[in-house]
Write a protein that holds these residues in place. Sequence first.
Motif, PDB file in Angstrom:
ATOM      1  N   PHE A 243     -36.184   1.561  25.329  1.00  0.00           N
ATOM      2  CA  PHE A 243     -35.452   0.458  24.691  1.00  0.00           C
ATOM      3  C   PHE A 243     -34.253   0.982  23.895  1.00  0.00           C
ATOM      4  O   PHE A 243     -33.250   0.272  23.778  1.00  0.00           O
ATOM      5  CB  PHE A 243     -36.380  -0.382  23.816  1.00  0.00           C
ATOM      6  CG  PHE A 243     -37.303  -1.300  24.606  1.00  0.00           C
ATOM      7  CD1 PHE A 243     -37.268  -1.339  25.990  1.00  0.00           C
ATOM      8  CD2 PHE A 243     -38.200  -2.137  23.946  1.00  0.00           C
ATOM      9  CE1 PHE A 243     -38.109  -2.184  26.723  1.00  0.00           C
ATOM     10  CE2 PHE A 243     -39.043  -2.987  24.674  1.00  0.00           C
ATOM     11  CZ  PHE A 243     -39.007  -3.004  26.055  1.00  0.00           C
TER      12      PHE A 243
ATOM     13  N   ILE B 262     -31.687   1.168  26.582  1.00  0.00           N
ATOM     14  CA  ILE B 262     -31.169  -0.165  26.907  1.00  0.00           C
ATOM     15  C   ILE B 262     -30.217  -0.618  25.800  1.00  0.00           C
ATOM     16  O   ILE B 262     -29.121  -1.121  26.068  1.00  0.00           O
ATOM     17  CB  ILE B 262     -32.330  -1.169  27.109  1.00  0.00           C
ATOM     18  CG1 ILE B 262     -33.043  -0.876  28.440  1.00  0.00           C
ATOM     19  CG2 ILE B 262     -31.822  -2.608  27.061  1.00  0.00           C
ATOM     20  CD1 ILE B 262     -34.282  -1.723  28.691  1.00  0.00           C
TER      21      ILE B 262
ATOM     22  N   PHE C 222     -32.769  -9.009  25.578  1.00  0.00           N
ATOM     23  CA  PHE C 222     -32.548  -8.915  27.023  1.00  0.00           C
ATOM     24  C   PHE C 222     -33.777  -9.433  27.756  1.00  0.00           C
ATOM     25  O   PHE C 222     -34.886  -9.477  27.199  1.00  0.00           O
ATOM     26  CB  PHE C 222     -32.232  -7.464  27.432  1.00  0.00           C
ATOM     27  CG  PHE C 222     -33.201  -6.434  26.917  1.00  0.00           C
ATOM     28  CD1 PHE C 222     -34.340  -6.099  27.637  1.00  0.00           C
ATOM     29  CD2 PHE C 222     -32.989  -5.813  25.676  1.00  0.00           C
ATOM     30  CE1 PHE C 222     -35.235  -5.158  27.150  1.00  0.00           C
ATOM     31  CE2 PHE C 222     -33.882  -4.873  25.188  1.00  0.00           C
ATOM     32  CZ  PHE C 222     -35.015  -4.546  25.928  1.00  0.00           C
ATOM     33  N   ARG C 223     -33.594  -9.825  29.017  1.00  0.00           N
ATOM     34  CA  ARG C 223     -34.699 -10.398  29.786  1.00  0.00           C
ATOM     35  C   ARG C 223     -35.730  -9.328  30.135  1.00  0.00           C
ATOM     36  O   ARG C 223     -35.370  -8.210  30.508  1.00  0.00           O
ATOM     37  CB  ARG C 223     -34.171 -11.041  31.072  1.00  0.00           C
ATOM     38  CG  ARG C 223     -33.266 -12.215  30.797  1.00  0.00           C
ATOM     39  CD  ARG C 223     -33.055 -13.104  32.003  1.00  0.00           C
ATOM     40  NE  ARG C 223     -31.940 -14.002  31.720  1.00  0.00           N
ATOM     41  CZ  ARG C 223     -31.989 -15.056  30.899  1.00  0.00           C
ATOM     42  NH1 ARG C 223     -33.123 -15.367  30.302  1.00  0.00           N
ATOM     43  NH2 ARG C 223     -30.920 -15.794  30.682  1.00  0.00           N
ATOM     44  N   ASP C 224     -37.007  -9.727  30.014  1.00  0.00           N
ATOM     45  CA  ASP C 224     -38.094  -8.830  30.398  1.00  0.00           C
ATOM     46  C   ASP C 224     -38.035  -8.583  31.905  1.00  0.00           C
ATOM     47  O   ASP C 224     -37.810  -9.502  32.695  1.00  0.00           O
ATOM     48  CB  ASP C 224     -39.445  -9.441  30.004  1.00  0.00           C
ATOM     49  CG  ASP C 224     -40.564  -8.423  29.996  1.00  0.00           C
ATOM     50  OD1 ASP C 224     -41.068  -8.106  28.903  1.00  0.00           O
ATOM     51  OD2 ASP C 224     -40.940  -7.928  31.088  1.00  0.00           O
TER      52      ASP C 224
ATOM     53  N   ASN D 121     -40.389  -7.930  33.855  1.00  0.00           N
ATOM     54  CA  ASN D 121     -41.583  -8.476  34.523  1.00  0.00           C
ATOM     55  C   ASN D 121     -41.999  -9.751  33.791  1.00  0.00           C
ATOM     56  O   ASN D 121     -42.997  -9.768  33.065  1.00  0.00           O
ATOM     57  CB  ASN D 121     -42.702  -7.419  34.487  1.00  0.00           C
ATOM     58  CG  ASN D 121     -43.927  -7.854  35.240  1.00  0.00           C
ATOM     59  OD1 ASN D 121     -43.858  -8.704  36.132  1.00  0.00           O
ATOM     60  ND2 ASN D 121     -45.078  -7.304  34.876  1.00  0.00           N
TER      61      ASN D 121
ATOM     62  N   HIS E 204     -38.500 -15.307  29.327  1.00  0.00           N
ATOM     63  CA  HIS E 204     -39.198 -14.160  28.712  1.00  0.00           C
ATOM     64  C   HIS E 204     -38.130 -13.153  28.299  1.00  0.00           C
ATOM     65  O   HIS E 204     -37.593 -12.410  29.137  1.00  0.00           O
ATOM     66  CB  HIS E 204     -40.197 -13.526  29.679  1.00  0.00           C
ATOM     67  CG  HIS E 204     -41.082 -12.496  29.045  1.00  0.00           C
ATOM     68  ND1 HIS E 204     -42.166 -11.937  29.676  1.00  0.00           N
ATOM     69  CD2 HIS E 204     -41.049 -11.926  27.793  1.00  0.00           C
ATOM     70  CE1 HIS E 204     -42.755 -11.060  28.870  1.00  0.00           C
ATOM     71  NE2 HIS E 204     -42.084 -11.028  27.724  1.00  0.00           N
TER      72      HIS E 204
ATOM     73  N   LEU F 139     -36.930 -10.172  25.404  1.00  0.00           N
ATOM     74  CA  LEU F 139     -37.366  -9.197  24.401  1.00  0.00           C
ATOM     75  C   LEU F 139     -36.286  -9.067  23.347  1.00  0.00           C
ATOM     76  O   LEU F 139     -35.121  -8.832  23.676  1.00  0.00           O
ATOM     77  CB  LEU F 139     -37.627  -7.846  25.068  1.00  0.00           C
ATOM     78  CG  LEU F 139     -38.668  -7.878  26.195  1.00  0.00           C
ATOM     79  CD1 LEU F 139     -38.710  -6.536  26.921  1.00  0.00           C
ATOM     80  CD2 LEU F 139     -40.046  -8.242  25.667  1.00  0.00           C
TER      81      LEU F 139
ATOM     82  N   GLY G  76     -52.067  -4.198  23.007  1.00  0.00           N
ATOM     83  CA  GLY G  76     -51.399  -4.343  24.300  1.00  0.00           C
ATOM     84  C   GLY G  76     -49.966  -3.848  24.323  1.00  0.00           C
ATOM     85  O   GLY G  76     -49.204  -4.192  25.235  1.00  0.00           O
TER      86      GLY G  76
ATOM     87  N   THR H 278     -47.058  -1.541  25.207  1.00  0.00           N
ATOM     88  CA  THR H 278     -46.824  -0.523  26.240  1.00  0.00           C
ATOM     89  C   THR H 278     -45.515   0.223  26.033  1.00  0.00           C
ATOM     90  O   THR H 278     -45.330   1.299  26.601  1.00  0.00           O
ATOM     91  CB  THR H 278     -46.821  -1.148  27.650  1.00  0.00           C
ATOM     92  OG1 THR H 278     -45.795  -2.137  27.723  1.00  0.00           O
ATOM     93  CG2 THR H 278     -48.171  -1.770  27.974  1.00  0.00           C
ATOM     94  N   VAL H 279     -44.602  -0.342  25.273  1.00  0.00           N
ATOM     95  CA  VAL H 279     -43.343   0.347  24.945  1.00  0.00           C
ATOM     96  C   VAL H 279     -43.321   0.578  23.438  1.00  0.00           C
ATOM     97  O   VAL H 279     -43.405  -0.371  22.655  1.00  0.00           O
ATOM     98  CB  VAL H 279     -42.111  -0.476  25.388  1.00  0.00           C
ATOM     99  CG1 VAL H 279     -40.825   0.211  24.935  1.00  0.00           C
ATOM    100  CG2 VAL H 279     -42.102  -0.671  26.907  1.00  0.00           C
TER     101      VAL H 279
END
Length: 113
Positions: free
Chosen positions: A5, A8, A27-29, A31, A37, A39, A92, A94-95
Amino acid sequence: MRCIFCDIAAGILPSEVVFETDDVIAFRDINPAAPVHVLVVPKEHIDGIAVVDQTHTAVLGRLMLAAVEVSKSEGVAGDGFRLVINQGREGGQTVGHLHIHLLGGRQMRWPSG
Ligand code: 5GP
Ligand code: ZN
């Protein structure tokens, strides 16, 4: 520390940016879990919500305001949306760079699982 990130936010990795200020990017996820969705991410690297302190008060406020702003620009403010921060393994996450998920465009369920 640098991460996906951070890259990004720096424009090194591509993303579909929907909102940007000096210290926040959204920005758009990659997935998406809902029609909308996005972020919402501080450009400064912060591992997660568990490590913030009073020095982060301003950026946390700006993150929340950015999420509300994006809910409007994405057209979900009226019907409703969900903001989520996952923290750590059981949360949960993951990043390992703090982010708010803005989810909308469909009926959300609760509990979220
Ligand atoms: P977490 O599980 O940490 O709460 O959320 C991380 C989110 O980042 C996941 O929803 C995942 O789809 C998204 N994601 C992971 N890698 C990338 C990427 O390279 N680009 C974008 N746009 N989203 C990503
Ligand atoms: Zn980072």
